[in-house]
Design an enzyme around this catalytic site. Structure first.
Site, PDB file in Angstrom:
ATOM      1  N   SER A  39       0.796  -1.227   0.000  1.00  0.00           N
ATOM      2  CA  SER A  39       0.000   0.000   0.000  1.00  0.00           C
ATOM      3  C   SER A  39       0.833   1.284   0.000  1.00  0.00           C
ATOM      4  O   SER A  39       0.386   2.300  -0.523  1.00  0.00           O
ATOM      5  CB  SER A  39      -0.967   0.012   1.186  1.00  0.00           C
ATOM      6  OG  SER A  39      -0.291  -0.215   2.397  1.00  0.00           O
TER       7      SER A  39
ATOM      8  N   HIS B 141       0.674   5.133   4.479  1.00  0.00           N
ATOM      9  CA  HIS B 141      -0.142   5.505   3.328  1.00  0.00           C
ATOM     10  C   HIS B 141       0.085   6.967   2.941  1.00  0.00           C
ATOM     11  O   HIS B 141       0.273   7.278   1.759  1.00  0.00           O
ATOM     12  CB  HIS B 141      -1.624   5.274   3.643  1.00  0.00           C
ATOM     13  CG  HIS B 141      -1.985   3.834   3.758  1.00  0.00           C
ATOM     14  ND1 HIS B 141      -3.253   3.397   4.082  1.00  0.00           N
ATOM     15  CD2 HIS B 141      -1.236   2.703   3.601  1.00  0.00           C
ATOM     16  CE1 HIS B 141      -3.279   2.072   4.109  1.00  0.00           C
ATOM     17  NE2 HIS B 141      -2.058   1.638   3.833  1.00  0.00           N
TER      18      HIS B 141
END
Length: 219
Positions: free
Chosen positions: A121, A173
């Site tokens: 991610s 993220h």
């Protein structure tokens, strides 16, 4: 005749294949949710970085915690990766993806020093950041602008979800997203046109300064 997915997007397909192979090896070694196995295969841990295992800034992007984690990230990487590989080119995709992973993992190690984290991610959010850069830099391209807005909405929704669901690496993220946005300016997108020199220079300076600051704080 249309080219094959592999011929058009070799880097995207290779990245997905690597993380699938790593998952299978981890399963055979004791399970992808086992902390010891995760660390053995390259998951991120701040203490390991401080022990000079700096390769862990990249390897976590190929390591996943459970099958659902692998499946979701592989599907997302497949679709966003094909977009970026076609728009930026093969090696630029790789630089953005791995560079975003480094920034995201540095951010994660700084904000969550006691945890173990892994997953594609950080790199995937970097690819989203790169697409947002295209919408900002090539405003005359209506299709790019519309897609970049849609991806931005998706990123915002993901961040809101990160805030509500425990155990998700929000710092990684955000770091990956910012890293990808800045790296996209650095590598440019010659298939679409020239990037503004001033914007490119500023993005590069911010990127380098940010990495240095995080590196110092983590080490």
């Amino acid at each position: 005749m249309r080219n094959s997915v592999w011929k058009d997007n070799p880097v995207t397909v290779t990245l997905i294949a690597i993380q699938v192979i790593i998952y299978l090896l981890m399963t055979l070694a004791g399970g992808s949710t086992n902390p010891a196995v995760l660390l053995r295969f390259g998951a991120l841990q701040s203490a390991a970085l401080q022990a000079d295992e700096w390769w862990r800034l990249i390897t976590p992007v190929f390591v996943h915690i459970g099958f659902a984690h692998l499946l979701i990230n592989s599907i997302t990487l497949y679709f966003i990766g094909m977009y970026i590989e076609q728009l930026f080119g093969h090696w630029r995709l790789l630089v953005i993806y791995l560079g975003s992973a480094v920034v995201g993992n540095l951010m994660s190690a700084y904000w969550l020093p006691a945890g173990i984290s892994a997953g594609a991610s950080t790199g995937i959010f970097g690819l989203f950041g790169a697409f947002i850069m295209l919408g900002a830099s090539f405003r005359e391209n209506q299709a790019l602008r519309m897609l970049s807005r849609q991806f931005l909405i998706l990123v915002v929704l993901n961040i809101v979800t990160d805030l509500m669901v425990p155990g998700i690496d929000l710092a990684g993220h955000l770091g990956g997203f910012i890293g990808g946005f800045l790296l996209a300016y650095l590598v440019g997108a010659p298939r679409l046109g020239r990037v503004n020199v001033i914007e490119r220079t500023l993005a590069t300076l911010v990127l380098v300064a940010g990495i240095l600051v995080l590196f110092i704080k983590v080490s």
